[in-house]
Design an enzyme around this catalytic site. Structure first.
Site, short mmCIF file in Angstrom:
data_model
loop_
_atom_site.label_atom_id
_atom_site.label_comp_id
_atom_site.label_asym_id
_atom_site.label_seq_id
_atom_site.Cartn_x
_atom_site.Cartn_y
_atom_site.Cartn_z
N LYS A 1 26.42 77.93 59.86
CA LYS A 1 27.55 77.17 59.75
C LYS A 1 28.75 77.82 60.32
O LYS A 1 28.59 78.95 60.36
CB LYS A 1 27.64 76.83 58.10
CG LYS A 1 26.28 76.14 57.71
CD LYS A 1 26.23 74.86 57.32
CE LYS A 1 25.05 74.18 57.22
NZ LYS A 1 24.44 74.16 56.07
N LYS B 1 22.78 61.94 52.19
CA LYS B 1 23.33 62.34 51.04
C LYS B 1 23.95 61.15 50.17
O LYS B 1 23.64 60.98 49.10
CB LYS B 1 24.39 63.42 51.43
CG LYS B 1 23.74 64.78 51.82
CD LYS B 1 22.87 65.42 50.76
CE LYS B 1 23.57 66.02 49.71
NZ LYS B 1 22.65 66.68 48.76
N THR C 1 28.25 65.83 48.54
CA THR C 1 29.15 66.34 49.42
C THR C 1 30.31 65.46 49.83
O THR C 1 30.14 64.27 49.66
CB THR C 1 28.52 66.58 51.08
OG1 THR C 1 29.36 66.85 52.20
CG2 THR C 1 27.57 65.34 51.45
N ASP C 2 31.20 65.65 50.43
CA ASP C 2 32.47 64.91 50.48
C ASP C 2 32.33 64.13 51.86
O ASP C 2 32.81 63.05 52.44
CB ASP C 2 33.63 65.65 50.83
CG ASP C 2 33.69 66.90 51.72
OD1 ASP C 2 32.86 67.05 52.74
OD2 ASP C 2 34.80 67.50 51.93
N GLU C 3 31.25 64.55 52.80
CA GLU C 3 31.05 63.84 54.03
C GLU C 3 30.38 62.39 53.97
O GLU C 3 30.43 61.55 54.67
CB GLU C 3 30.02 64.67 54.64
CG GLU C 3 30.27 66.07 55.19
CD GLU C 3 29.67 66.73 56.08
OE1 GLU C 3 29.37 66.11 56.88
OE2 GLU C 3 29.61 67.74 56.14
N VAL D 1 33.64 76.73 69.78
CA VAL D 1 34.40 75.83 68.89
C VAL D 1 34.54 74.41 69.41
O VAL D 1 34.69 74.12 70.84
CB VAL D 1 35.97 76.53 68.95
CG1 VAL D 1 36.71 75.26 67.92
CG2 VAL D 1 36.10 77.52 68.32
N TYR E 1 22.93 63.40 58.45
CA TYR E 1 23.24 64.08 57.22
C TYR E 1 24.11 63.29 56.15
O TYR E 1 23.48 63.07 54.94
CB TYR E 1 23.86 65.34 57.50
CG TYR E 1 24.26 66.30 56.34
CD1 TYR E 1 23.31 66.60 55.03
CD2 TYR E 1 25.66 66.40 55.97
CE1 TYR E 1 23.69 67.20 54.39
CE2 TYR E 1 26.14 67.15 54.88
CZ TYR E 1 25.13 67.59 54.17
OH TYR E 1 25.65 68.40 52.82
N ILE F 1 24.30 77.97 48.55
CA ILE F 1 24.89 77.74 47.14
C ILE F 1 24.30 78.01 46.07
O ILE F 1 24.20 78.55 45.01
CB ILE F 1 25.74 76.19 47.29
CG1 ILE F 1 26.28 75.77 48.59
CG2 ILE F 1 26.30 75.96 45.85
CD1 ILE F 1 26.92 74.52 48.41
N HIS G 1 31.97 63.28 65.56
CA HIS G 1 32.60 64.56 64.98
C HIS G 1 33.57 63.97 63.98
O HIS G 1 34.55 63.56 64.51
CB HIS G 1 32.92 65.52 65.85
CG HIS G 1 33.21 66.86 65.16
ND1 HIS G 1 33.56 68.10 65.63
CD2 HIS G 1 33.00 67.40 63.92
CE1 HIS G 1 33.58 68.87 64.99
NE2 HIS G 1 33.23 68.72 63.77
N ASN H 1 39.81 73.82 62.18
CA ASN H 1 38.83 74.92 62.54
C ASN H 1 39.20 75.83 63.30
O ASN H 1 38.79 77.06 63.17
CB ASN H 1 37.61 74.13 63.40
CG ASN H 1 36.82 73.23 62.60
OD1 ASN H 1 36.89 73.20 61.03
ND2 ASN H 1 35.81 72.45 63.22
N ASN I 1 33.61 71.52 52.10
CA ASN I 1 33.08 72.49 52.67
C ASN I 1 32.91 73.96 51.84
O ASN I 1 34.09 74.34 51.58
CB ASN I 1 33.40 72.95 54.09
CG ASN I 1 33.21 71.99 54.99
OD1 ASN I 1 33.07 70.73 54.92
ND2 ASN I 1 32.76 72.45 56.31
N ALA J 1 18.49 71.20 46.52
CA ALA J 1 17.45 71.13 47.52
C ALA J 1 18.09 69.96 48.60
O ALA J 1 18.07 68.87 47.93
CB ALA J 1 16.10 70.75 46.72
N ALA K 1 24.60 60.29 55.90
CA ALA K 1 24.22 59.27 55.48
C ALA K 1 22.89 59.27 54.25
O ALA K 1 22.68 58.73 53.28
CB ALA K 1 23.44 58.53 56.46
#
Ligand code: NAD
Length: 353
Positions: free
Chosen positions: A197, A162, A132-134, A214, A158, A11, A293, A257, A187, A80, A160
């Site tokens: 990704k 962020k 992120t939306d995560e 997948v 990841y 990005i 997931h 997905n 995403n 970063a 947690a």
């Protein structure tokens, strides 16, 4: 000028190219060049004096302090991070080091420098943190989309890491008055994304006639945002966002997905049919699901649309077609990532291994 961190990543590199398409304002790009940093993504800027590339770590207090004193940025955009969920499951330490401790260290450096600025520069300064939306966790099929007030419930190391960085950014605004802005986006996909990704991995494997792995039943849902639309949102937030606010950015494009992978197969079959006439969706293989997931992410982007007048310009279908065309036209970029030689490249010159 502005300071961009992580500007050799997916990005960040798109953001810098997009910035120069709209501004003459110089950019200092601080990037550690982990495996995810690729200066070839910025090759078109070689020799361009508006872009100053500095290899370094956001957690290196001396390097960041020297950059701030030398360049006196009016804003910092912090991209970063360690970003790949699967890597965070196998090796979470790097995620804590960069995303939590690194972001804290960067904020602490910036706070000291910013507090000593003359009042006008201090008021005009912005620290924009890209997240992120995560951080919001996982949604059930009928739950409303994530808004800026959805409680945090991160499920991977990841997410947690962020979420932690978002909290520290928030605290630096509320405690010290640092003029921060935070964006939580869904995403991203588009040119220059590292092929670990989902979308670039599937494009690269499908082109090579390789299996398309997948996770689980493939019915996990993500909201897909074309990277250029994300870059436009960041420019908008930087320009007119309200200090201390959080803005969710999404593409209004929830897709399973498996649908994403089948669409990639169909677009590639049209553009580059396999020599033996097989359809590429025959390459899909369901593999054991990722631990923890998240099932579904969806973003409610009404705040940034209403308050800042931002809109996405690409539909998922048009953005995906553009993305595939970029990968088809930049096979050299892909090849250098696959054979590892991209790590030897430097802007304008090569460094010894
Ligand atoms: N890609 C997405 O879909 C997505 C979605 C939501 C949010 N985000 C966030 O956007 C930001 C950018 O994501 P991306 O996909 O471009 O990531 P990326 O992994 O492609 O790039 C990250 C960049 O940061 C650099 N970097 C890593 N650690 C560093 C450190 N300690 N100091 C300086 N540079 C360092 C890397 O070298 C790389 O160039 C991240 O903060 C990520 O959490 C990404």
């Amino acid at each position: 000028m502005i300071l961009v961190t992580g500007g050799a990543g997916f990005i960040g590199s798109n953001f810098i190219l997009d910035w120069f398409a709209h501004h003459g304002e110089p950019v200092v790009n601080l990037d550690k060049l982990t495996y995810a940093g690729n200066v070839r993504s910025l090759a078109s800027l070689a020799g361009d004096e508006r872009h100053v590339f500095v290899r370094g770590d956001i957690g290196d207090v001396d390097a960041v302090g020297a950059l701030l004193s030398e360049h006196r940025p009016r804003a910092i955009v912090n991209f970063a991070a360690e970003t790949h969920v699967d890597r965070s499951i196998h090796g979470p330490a790097a995620f804590i080091d960069t995303n939590v401790v690194g972001t804290f260290s960067l904020l602490e450096c910036v706070r000291g420098w910013w507090a000593a600025l003359p009042a006008r520069e201090r008021d005009a300064f912005r620290f924009l943190h890209v997240s992120t939306d995560e951080v919001y966790g996982s949604l059930g099929p009928d739950d409303p989309a994530f808004s800026e007030t959805t409680p945090f419930a991160p499920n991977s190391p990841y997410a947690a890491s962020k979420a932690s960085s978002d909290h520290v950014v928030r605290a630096y605004h509320h405690t010290y008055g640092l003029p921060t802005l935070t964006t939580n986006c869904s995403n991203n996909y588009g040119p220059r994304q590292f092929p670990e990704k989902l979308i670039p991995l599937m494009i690269v494997n499908a082109l090579g006639g390789k299996p398309l792995p997948v996770y689980g039943d493939g019915r996990n849902v993500r909201d897909w945002l074309y990277v250029k639309d994300h870059c436009a949102a960041i420019r908008r937030v930087l320009e007119i966002g309200r200090v201390g606010e959080v803005y969710n950015v999404g593409g209004d494009a929830e897709r399973e997905n498996i649908h994403v992978v089948k669409t990639i197969c169909a677009l590639l079959d049209e553009r580059r049919p396999l020599a033996d006439g097989r359809k590429r969706d025959a390459l899909i293989s369901h593999v054991k699901d990722r631990p923890g997931h998240d099932r579904r992410y969806a973003i409610d982007a009404s705040k940034i649309k209403r308050d800042l007048g931002w809109r996405q310009s690409e539909s998922f279908e048009s953005g995906l077609a553009r993305t595939i065309d970029w990968y088809l036209d930049h096979q050299d970029w892909v090849q250098r990532v696959l054979d590892g030689s991209y790590r030897m490249e430097r802007l304008g010159h090569r460094e010894p291994a």
